[in-house]
Each structure stands twice: as structure tokens, then as C-alpha cells.
Design an enzyme around this catalytic site. Structure first.
Site, PDB file in Angstrom:
ATOM      1  N   ASP A   5       0.827  -1.224   0.000  1.00  0.00           N
ATOM      2  CA  ASP A   5       0.000   0.000   0.000  1.00  0.00           C
ATOM      3  C   ASP A   5       0.857   1.268   0.000  1.00  0.00           C
ATOM      4  O   ASP A   5       1.970   1.279   0.527  1.00  0.00           O
ATOM      5  CB  ASP A   5      -0.908  -0.028   1.241  1.00  0.00           C
ATOM      6  CG  ASP A   5      -2.046   0.968   1.132  1.00  0.00           C
ATOM      7  OD1 ASP A   5      -2.365   1.398   0.006  1.00  0.00           O
ATOM      8  OD2 ASP A   5      -2.612   1.315   2.183  1.00  0.00           O
ATOM      9  N   HIS A  13       2.307   3.236  -8.970  1.00  0.00           N
ATOM     10  CA  HIS A  13       2.094   1.792  -9.160  1.00  0.00           C
ATOM     11  C   HIS A  13       3.292   1.174  -9.865  1.00  0.00           C
ATOM     12  O   HIS A  13       3.744   0.082  -9.528  1.00  0.00           O
ATOM     13  CB  HIS A  13       0.813   1.550  -9.960  1.00  0.00           C
ATOM     14  CG  HIS A  13      -0.430   1.985  -9.227  1.00  0.00           C
ATOM     15  ND1 HIS A  13      -0.673   1.640  -7.924  1.00  0.00           N
ATOM     16  CD2 HIS A  13      -1.490   2.749  -9.613  1.00  0.00           C
ATOM     17  CE1 HIS A  13      -1.830   2.166  -7.527  1.00  0.00           C
ATOM     18  NE2 HIS A  13      -2.342   2.846  -8.538  1.00  0.00           N
ATOM     19  N   LEU A  57      10.561 -20.613  -3.387  1.00  0.00           N
ATOM     20  CA  LEU A  57       9.532 -19.700  -2.868  1.00  0.00           C
ATOM     21  C   LEU A  57       8.221 -19.838  -3.633  1.00  0.00           C
ATOM     22  O   LEU A  57       8.222 -19.868  -4.864  1.00  0.00           O
ATOM     23  CB  LEU A  57      10.041 -18.254  -3.009  1.00  0.00           C
ATOM     24  CG  LEU A  57       9.036 -17.150  -2.667  1.00  0.00           C
ATOM     25  CD1 LEU A  57       8.863 -17.023  -1.153  1.00  0.00           C
ATOM     26  CD2 LEU A  57       9.474 -15.799  -3.244  1.00  0.00           C
TER      27      LEU A  57
HETATM   28  C1  IPE Z   1      -5.433  -2.600   0.196  1.00  0.00           C
HETATM   29  O1  IPE Z   1      -5.106  -1.272  -0.025  1.00  0.00           O
HETATM   30  C2  IPE Z   1      -5.444  -3.356  -1.082  1.00  0.00           C
HETATM   31  C3  IPE Z   1      -4.156  -3.511  -1.756  1.00  0.00           C
HETATM   32  C4  IPE Z   1      -3.019  -3.049  -1.343  1.00  0.00           C
HETATM   33  C5  IPE Z   1      -4.204  -4.249  -2.965  1.00  0.00           C
HETATM   34  P1  IPE Z   1      -6.229  -0.159  -0.236  1.00  0.00           P
HETATM   35  O2  IPE Z   1      -5.512   1.119  -0.469  1.00  0.00           O
HETATM   36  O3  IPE Z   1      -7.185  -0.586  -1.278  1.00  0.00           O
HETATM   37  O4  IPE Z   1      -6.973  -0.178   1.161  1.00  0.00           O
HETATM   38  P2  IPE Z   1      -7.788   0.961   1.918  1.00  0.00           P
HETATM   39  O5  IPE Z   1      -8.811   1.485   0.959  1.00  0.00           O
HETATM   40  O6  IPE Z   1      -6.809   1.993   2.313  1.00  0.00           O
HETATM   41  O7  IPE Z   1      -8.367   0.242   3.102  1.00  0.00           O
HETATM   42  C1  IPE Z   2      -1.660   0.205  -3.335  1.00  0.00           C
HETATM   43  O1  IPE Z   2      -1.454   1.560  -3.374  1.00  0.00           O
HETATM   44  C2  IPE Z   2      -2.008  -0.377  -4.670  1.00  0.00           C
HETATM   45  C3  IPE Z   2      -3.381  -0.876  -4.757  1.00  0.00           C
HETATM   46  C4  IPE Z   2      -4.301  -0.769  -3.842  1.00  0.00           C
HETATM   47  C5  IPE Z   2      -3.755  -1.538  -5.963  1.00  0.00           C
HETATM   48  P1  IPE Z   2      -2.652   2.596  -3.358  1.00  0.00           P
HETATM   49  O2  IPE Z   2      -3.047   2.858  -4.768  1.00  0.00           O
HETATM   50  O3  IPE Z   2      -3.732   2.167  -2.467  1.00  0.00           O
HETATM   51  O4  IPE Z   2      -1.929   3.873  -2.776  1.00  0.00           O
HETATM   52  P2  IPE Z   2      -2.537   4.924  -1.768  1.00  0.00           P
HETATM   53  O5  IPE Z   2      -3.022   4.157  -0.587  1.00  0.00           O
HETATM   54  O6  IPE Z   2      -3.629   5.635  -2.494  1.00  0.00           O
HETATM   55  O7  IPE Z   2      -1.390   5.819  -1.434  1.00  0.00           O
HETATM   56 MG    MG Z   3      -4.100   2.454  -0.496  1.00  0.00          MG
END
Ligand code: IPE
Ligand code: IPE
Ligand code: MG
Length: 262
Positions: A41, A58, A152
Site C-alpha cells: 500500500d 504503481h 519460494l
Molecule cells: C489494500 O489497499 C489493497 C491492496 C493493497 C491491494 P487499499 O488502499 O485498497 O486499502 P484501503 O482502501 O486503504 O483500506
Molecule cells: C496500493 O497503493 C495499490 C493498490 C491498492 C492496488 P494505493 O493505490 O492504495 O496507494 P494509496 O493508498 O492511495 O497511497
Molecule cells: Mg491504499
């Protein structure tokens, strides 16, 4: 220097090198977690902080994944499960969803050979048949290509939701009962585990969430019952070997009681 360190990008500045050296010395190779799970995240915030489009975050996050997979593989970690796309992430703009799917296909295409050479077995967990066709096809191909590898196991959680997983398991159990293959009395925790996407994989010992969020976001709800949590404010694209080592060393200092007494 252990052999596996050679896999890693060596930090350029001296203090980072020193820190890595200290951490390496503190690591107990006889007490490694068998299964590490990571909620990848913070990609969006990483990009926004730099005035970049979220897509760049990303893309940069894929670099972290690449690194961490190599490190886990060379350390001898048995299972690494990474949360890459949740069942709730469909709520995001179509453009962002498409970028994430394209990055998945690109990652598998670019990395497959090297992962295979390193004996990594790729698996996917989640309702992956609902992903765009090119993504689900790339996943099926990668799983088939690496299915006999014994190093792994890299579990990619895609279109994954913990509640969805339990719902799917309940449906399968219901079907087997209706078909006379199973009796309701035989339902126990072990049986339920066997109906989950992660059947046959031990529960995660260590669950890592970078980006400062203190929640589980529907990840491995059943399996994380006794996982050790490790949180960090570091955003996923900045997550590197030092953070993984910090998490593992912290894990090694914990006393796991599973409700009992030590
Ligand atoms: C959790 O992150 C899902 C992934 C990292 C794939 P999100 O960014 O979607 O979660 P919330 O919305 O902060 O809970
Ligand atoms: C995690 O990073 C990737 C996915 C959830 C797919 P985010 O896109 O949630 O990044 P933030 O949380 O908005 O910074
Ligand atoms: Mg996120």
C-alpha cells in the site's frame, strides 16, 4: 557477507550500508517466518507527494515487489503472499484499474523467466477468472509454467477479498453437502481452511502493512488469526530490503503464545 546479499541492490550511501550490515548480523536464519504476507500500500501517495500521476506510483511499486521477491527467495522464505488488487479496488476509476491490470501482465511477462530460474512457483488467489482476459490468461500461463518449482511460492492476491473467499468456501461446502459428499458434522476449522483459496498453504506468520494504515482491508481474514503484524509509515514504492529485515528481526523477538502461556 551471506550469499543471498548479492541478489540485492547495494545502497549507495555509507550509513545505509552500515544499517544493512547491522541488520544482516542480527538476523537469525534458524527462525525465519515460513509465510510472509504483505499489503502493498501507498503507491498513490508516493506519486502524489512527487507531483506525479498515481500510475507512476504503481509502476514504482512493482520495483519494490521485484526486489522483495528476490530477497525472500534467496533468504529461503517458503511463502510470500502479496495483496495486489482487492475486490474493493474496482471502485477506483477505470483508467487506474486498467493501469494496474497492464502492470500485472507486464510484470509477469518480464519476470517470468527469472522467477522460474530462481525456482519460484507462482500462484494466484482471488476470483481471478473475473479479471480482464489478458490478465487472467497471463496468470494461468505463469502458474502452469512454474507449477513444478520447489522454491519460494509467490501468491499474488488479485481480485481478492477475505469475505469473498469465505463466501466462496461456504458455497463449495454447501454444494458438497447437497451432493452427499460431506456431512455437516464433519465441518471443522481444518476442513474450512481446505476450502479457502490458500488450501495447503500454512497461515502467514508475519503480516506487513506499509504506508501507515492500521487496518487489514479485507486481507486474509481467516488466515491472519494469529499472524504477527508489522506496520510502517514507509510507502510501498520506498519499501526495500532494510524494511523487510527490520520486520523479520522484530518478528523474531516476539513471543507467540497462541492463547496459551509461555
Ligand atoms: C489494500 O489497499 C489493497 C491492496 C493493497 C491491494 P487499499 O488502499 O485498497 O486499502 P484501503 O482502501 O486503504 O483500506
Ligand atoms: C496500493 O497503493 C495499490 C493498490 C491498492 C492496488 P494505493 O493505490 O492504495 O496507494 P494509496 O493508498 O492511495 O497511497
Ligand atoms: Mg491504499
Amino acid at each position: 557477507m551471506p550469499r543471498w546479499l548479492s541478489f540485492w541492490r547495494v545502497p549507495k550511501n555509507k550509513s545505509d550500508l552500515k544499517r544493512l550490515d547491522e541488520l544482516t548480523k542480527s538476523l537469525d536464519m534458524s527462525k525465519l517466518p515460513v509465510h510472509i504476507a504483505i499489503i502493498m500500500d501507498g503507491n498513490g501517495r508516493w506519486a502524489t507527494k512527487r507531483g506525479l500521476p498515481r500510475a507512476m506510483g504503481h509502476r514504482s511499486g512493482v520495483e519494490s515487489l521485484r526486489d522483495i521477491v528476490k530477497v525472500c527467495s534467496s533468504l529461503g522464505i517458503r511463502y510470500l503472499t502479496v495483496y495486489a488488487f482487492s475486490t474493493e479496488n474496482w471502485k477506483r476509476p477505470t483508467e487506474e484499474v486498467n493501469i494496474l491490470m497492464d502492470l500485472l501482465v507486464e510484470y509477469l511477462k518480464k519476470e517470468l523467466k527469472e522467477l522460474h530460474q530462481n525456482n519460484v512457483r507462482i500462484r494466484a488467489i482471488g476470483r481471478t477468472d473475473e479479471l480482464p482476459e489478458k490478465a487472467s490468461k497471463a496468470l494461468v500461463d505463469a502458474q502452469n509454467y512454474t507449477e513444478n518449482n520447489t522454491g519460494l511460492t509467490l501468491n499474488l492476491a488479485l481480485n481478492y477479498g477475505g469475505r469473498n473467499e469465505i463466501t466462496d468456501a461456504v458455497k463449495l461446502i454447501g454444494n458438497d453437502i447437497a451432493a452427499g459428499k460431506l456431512s455437516p458434522e464433519s465441518i471443522n476449522e481444518e476442513l474450512i481452511s481446505g476450502y479457502l483459496y490458500t488450501a495447503g498453504i500454512p497461515d502467514p506468520d508475519l503480516l506487513i502493512r506499509p504506508s501507515g494504515e492500521l487496518r487489514i482491508s479485507n486481507f486474509l481474514l481467516w488466515q491472519a488469526a494469529y499472524s504477527e503484524f508489522w506496520y510502517s509509515p514507509v510507502l510501498w514504492p520506498d519499501f526495500r530490503r532494510v524494511h523487510l529485515l527490520e520486520a523479520i528481526i522484530d518478528y523474531q523477538s516476539r513471543q507467540r503464545r497462541f492463547g496459551g502461556l509461555k
